[in-house]
Motif scaffolding. Structure first.
Motif, PDB file in Angstrom:
ATOM      1  N   ALA A  33       0.837  -1.197   0.000  1.00  0.00           N
ATOM      2  CA  ALA A  33       0.000   0.000   0.000  1.00  0.00           C
ATOM      3  C   ALA A  33       0.869   1.243   0.000  1.00  0.00           C
ATOM      4  O   ALA A  33       1.838   1.335   0.768  1.00  0.00           O
ATOM      5  N   LEU A  34       0.538   2.193  -0.868  1.00  0.00           N
ATOM      6  CA  LEU A  34       1.181   3.508  -0.896  1.00  0.00           C
ATOM      7  C   LEU A  34       0.132   4.525  -0.450  1.00  0.00           C
ATOM      8  O   LEU A  34      -0.870   4.740  -1.133  1.00  0.00           O
ATOM      9  N   LEU A  35       0.363   5.119   0.714  1.00  0.00           N
ATOM     10  CA  LEU A  35      -0.652   5.935   1.370  1.00  0.00           C
ATOM     11  C   LEU A  35      -0.166   7.372   1.548  1.00  0.00           C
ATOM     12  O   LEU A  35       1.030   7.643   1.542  1.00  0.00           O
ATOM     13  N   GLY A  36      -1.107   8.271   1.742  1.00  0.00           N
ATOM     14  CA  GLY A  36      -0.773   9.672   1.981  1.00  0.00           C
ATOM     15  C   GLY A  36      -1.982  10.545   1.720  1.00  0.00           C
ATOM     16  O   GLY A  36      -2.992  10.100   1.172  1.00  0.00           O
ATOM     17  N   ARG A  37      -1.867  11.777   2.103  1.00  0.00           N
ATOM     18  CA  ARG A  37      -2.962  12.726   1.902  1.00  0.00           C
ATOM     19  C   ARG A  37      -3.069  13.105   0.424  1.00  0.00           C
ATOM     20  O   ARG A  37      -2.169  12.825  -0.377  1.00  0.00           O
ATOM     21  N   ASN A  38      -4.168  13.760   0.066  1.00  0.00           N
ATOM     22  CA  ASN A  38      -4.327  14.259  -1.294  1.00  0.00           C
ATOM     23  C   ASN A  38      -3.183  15.195  -1.650  1.00  0.00           C
ATOM     24  O   ASN A  38      -2.788  16.048  -0.855  1.00  0.00           O
ATOM     25  N   GLY A  39      -2.629  15.005  -2.842  1.00  0.00           N
ATOM     26  CA  GLY A  39      -1.552  15.861  -3.306  1.00  0.00           C
ATOM     27  C   GLY A  39      -0.171  15.467  -2.828  1.00  0.00           C
ATOM     28  O   GLY A  39       0.808  16.163  -3.127  1.00  0.00           O
ATOM     29  N   THR A  44       1.032  10.266  -8.861  1.00  0.00           N
ATOM     30  CA  THR A  44       2.205  10.572  -9.676  1.00  0.00           C
ATOM     31  C   THR A  44       3.191   9.415  -9.660  1.00  0.00           C
ATOM     32  O   THR A  44       3.783   9.066 -10.699  1.00  0.00           O
ATOM     33  N   THR A  45       3.367   8.786  -8.519  1.00  0.00           N
ATOM     34  CA  THR A  45       4.277   7.629  -8.424  1.00  0.00           C
ATOM     35  C   THR A  45       3.814   6.505  -9.335  1.00  0.00           C
ATOM     36  O   THR A  45       4.612   5.920 -10.084  1.00  0.00           O
ATOM     37  N   LEU A  46       2.525   6.182  -9.296  1.00  0.00           N
ATOM     38  CA  LEU A  46       2.011   5.122 -10.166  1.00  0.00           C
ATOM     39  C   LEU A  46       2.185   5.479 -11.638  1.00  0.00           C
ATOM     40  O   LEU A  46       2.552   4.621 -12.459  1.00  0.00           O
ATOM     41  N   LEU A 201       0.467  -3.203  -6.207  1.00  0.00           N
ATOM     42  CA  LEU A 201       0.833  -1.948  -5.564  1.00  0.00           C
ATOM     43  C   LEU A 201      -0.417  -1.084  -5.554  1.00  0.00           C
ATOM     44  O   LEU A 201      -0.962  -0.731  -6.607  1.00  0.00           O
ATOM     45  N   LEU A 202      -0.868  -0.751  -4.361  1.00  0.00           N
ATOM     46  CA  LEU A 202      -2.185  -0.161  -4.142  1.00  0.00           C
ATOM     47  C   LEU A 202      -2.054   1.249  -3.577  1.00  0.00           C
ATOM     48  O   LEU A 202      -1.456   1.444  -2.523  1.00  0.00           O
ATOM     49  N   VAL A 203      -2.591   2.239  -4.291  1.00  0.00           N
ATOM     50  CA  VAL A 203      -2.716   3.598  -3.772  1.00  0.00           C
ATOM     51  C   VAL A 203      -4.142   3.778  -3.283  1.00  0.00           C
ATOM     52  O   VAL A 203      -5.091   3.450  -3.995  1.00  0.00           O
ATOM     53  N   GLU A 204      -4.300   4.270  -2.053  1.00  0.00           N
ATOM     54  CA  GLU A 204      -5.644   4.352  -1.498  1.00  0.00           C
ATOM     55  C   GLU A 204      -5.715   5.448  -0.446  1.00  0.00           C
ATOM     56  O   GLU A 204      -4.839   5.560   0.408  1.00  0.00           O
ATOM     57  N   GLU A 242      -1.697   9.627  12.498  1.00  0.00           N
ATOM     58  CA  GLU A 242      -2.359  10.894  12.774  1.00  0.00           C
ATOM     59  C   GLU A 242      -1.712  12.050  11.998  1.00  0.00           C
ATOM     60  O   GLU A 242      -2.409  12.928  11.478  1.00  0.00           O
ATOM     61  N   ARG A 243      -0.391  12.058  11.930  1.00  0.00           N
ATOM     62  CA  ARG A 243       0.288  13.182  11.305  1.00  0.00           C
ATOM     63  C   ARG A 243       0.133  13.196   9.775  1.00  0.00           C
ATOM     64  O   ARG A 243      -0.088  14.262   9.171  1.00  0.00           O
ATOM     65  N   TYR A 244       0.271  12.019   9.155  1.00  0.00           N
ATOM     66  CA  TYR A 244       0.312  11.983   7.695  1.00  0.00           C
ATOM     67  C   TYR A 244      -0.943  11.442   7.021  1.00  0.00           C
ATOM     68  O   TYR A 244      -1.142  11.657   5.833  1.00  0.00           O
ATOM     69  N   LEU A 245      -1.770  10.727   7.778  1.00  0.00           N
ATOM     70  CA  LEU A 245      -2.956  10.112   7.194  1.00  0.00           C
ATOM     71  C   LEU A 245      -4.259  10.626   7.795  1.00  0.00           C
ATOM     72  O   LEU A 245      -5.332  10.417   7.236  1.00  0.00           O
ATOM     73  N   GLY A 246      -4.166  11.248   8.949  1.00  0.00           N
ATOM     74  CA  GLY A 246      -5.359  11.755   9.596  1.00  0.00           C
ATOM     75  C   GLY A 246      -6.287  10.698  10.122  1.00  0.00           C
ATOM     76  O   GLY A 246      -7.488  10.919  10.253  1.00  0.00           O
TER      77      GLY A 246
END
Length: 247
Positions: A33-39, A44-46, A201-204, A242-246
Motif C-alpha cells: 500500500a502507498l498511502l498519503g494525503r491528497n496531493g 504521480t508515483t504510479l 501496488l495499491l494507492v488508497e 495521525e500526522r500523515y494520514l489523519g
C-alpha cells in the motif's frame, strides 16, 4: 532482487516538482500500500512506474524484473507486465462486460506482435479464470458496463488489466466512492488475484481499508517517503497515522 525497484526519482508536471527523491520496492507476491494525503504524490508515483506522461521523470531509476524502464513508453511498460487501473477506471460503458474483456485480450495479442523491442509475452489470464475470480462479472457478462454498480465497474477495470497479462497490478484509489460492503468484495478480489500470482501496488485514500489487506506500507508526504514498514507496524504507529494520514 525486488520485482519493482524505484530509486530516488524526481518527477515534475511542467516545472512543478512533485516527487523528490522517492524510493520504494515491491517484492513478488506482495500487496503493498502507498498511502498519503491528497496531493502527496501517490498517483504521480504510479504514473511514473506505468510510463504515463505527464509526469516527467528527470532523475532516478525505475527497474522492473531487473530491467531499467525509466522513460519507457506506457505501451511497452504494459507489454512487460505492468498494468495501471486508474482512479477513473476507463471502462467502455457502451460495451458489455464480455466485450470489454475481449477487447483487452485483442489489444494484448496485437501489442505482442507489432515488433516492439521488449520481450513478447503470451496471452493474459484466461477468461474463465477471470470470471472465477469475479463471479459478479460472470453473472453480468451481457450487461452494458455503464449500467454496472461502482463496485462492479471497479472489478471490471481490474479484470480487464489481468487480461493484459499482468505481473504487477497498479491500483489507484480502487475503493473510492464505494459502500463498505462493496469495498469488502473488491478487497476479496484483490486477495484472490494475489493468491493467483499477481503482485499488487495499491494507492488508497482509505488507509484503514488498505492496510487491512496489505503486507507492507509506504507513506508519502510532499513527494517523499516518510514511513516504510509492515502493515502491522503502521497500524501500531499512531503518531505517523495521525500526522500523515489523519486516522
Amino acid at each position: 532482487m525486488s520485482l519493482l525497484e524505484v530509486s530516488d526519482i524526481d518527477a515534475y508536471y511542467n516545472e512543478s516538482h512533485i516527487l523528490r527523491g522517492l524510493s520504494l520496492s515491491v517484492n513478488e507476491g506482495e500487496i503493498v500500500a502507498l498511502l498519503g494525503r491528497n496531493g502527496a504524490g501517490k498517483t504521480t508515483t504510479l504514473r511514473c512506474i506505468a510510463g504515463a506522461t505527464p509526469p516527467d521523470v528527470r532523475a532516478g531509476s525505475i527497474r522492473f524484473k531487473g530491467d531499467e524502464i525509466t522513460g519507457t513508453a506506457a505501451e511497452d511498460v504494459s507489454i512487460r507486465g505492468i498494468s495501471l487501473v486508474p482512479e477513473e477506471r476507463r471502462i467502455f460503458p457502451n460495451l458489455t462486460v464480455a466485450e470489454n474483456l475481449h477487447l483487452a485480450e485483442v489489444v494484448n495479442n496485437r501489442s505482442n506482435t507489432i515488433g516492439r523491442s521488449v520481450p513478447i509475452r503470451e496471452g493474459g489470464v484466461p477468461t474463465d479464470e477471470v470470471y472465477a475470480d469475479f463471479p459478479r462479472l460472470d453473472e453480468r457478462r451481457e450487461q452494458k458496463a455503464g449500467t454496472l454498480s461502482g463496485g462492479e465497474q471497479q472489478m471490471l477495470a481490474i479484470a480487464r488489466a489481468l487480461k493484459q497479462n499482468t505481473d504487477l497490478l497498479l491500483l489507484d484509489e480502487p475503493y473510492e466512492g464505494l459502500a463498505p460492503k462493496i469495498i469488502e468484495n473488491v478487497e476479496a478480489a484483490i486477495k484472490r488475484i494475489r493468491a493467483d500470482g499477481t503482485t499488487v501496488l495499491l494507492v488508497e485514500q482509505n488507509a484503514a481499508a488498505a492496510i487491512k489487506i496489505a503486507d507492507r506500507a509506504y507513506v508519502v508526504d510532499q513527494g517523499g517517503i516518510v514511513f516504510d514498514g509492515t502493515a502491522d507496524e503502521l497500524r501500531d504507529d499512531e503518531a505517523t497515522r495521525e500526522r500523515y494520514l489523519g486516522v
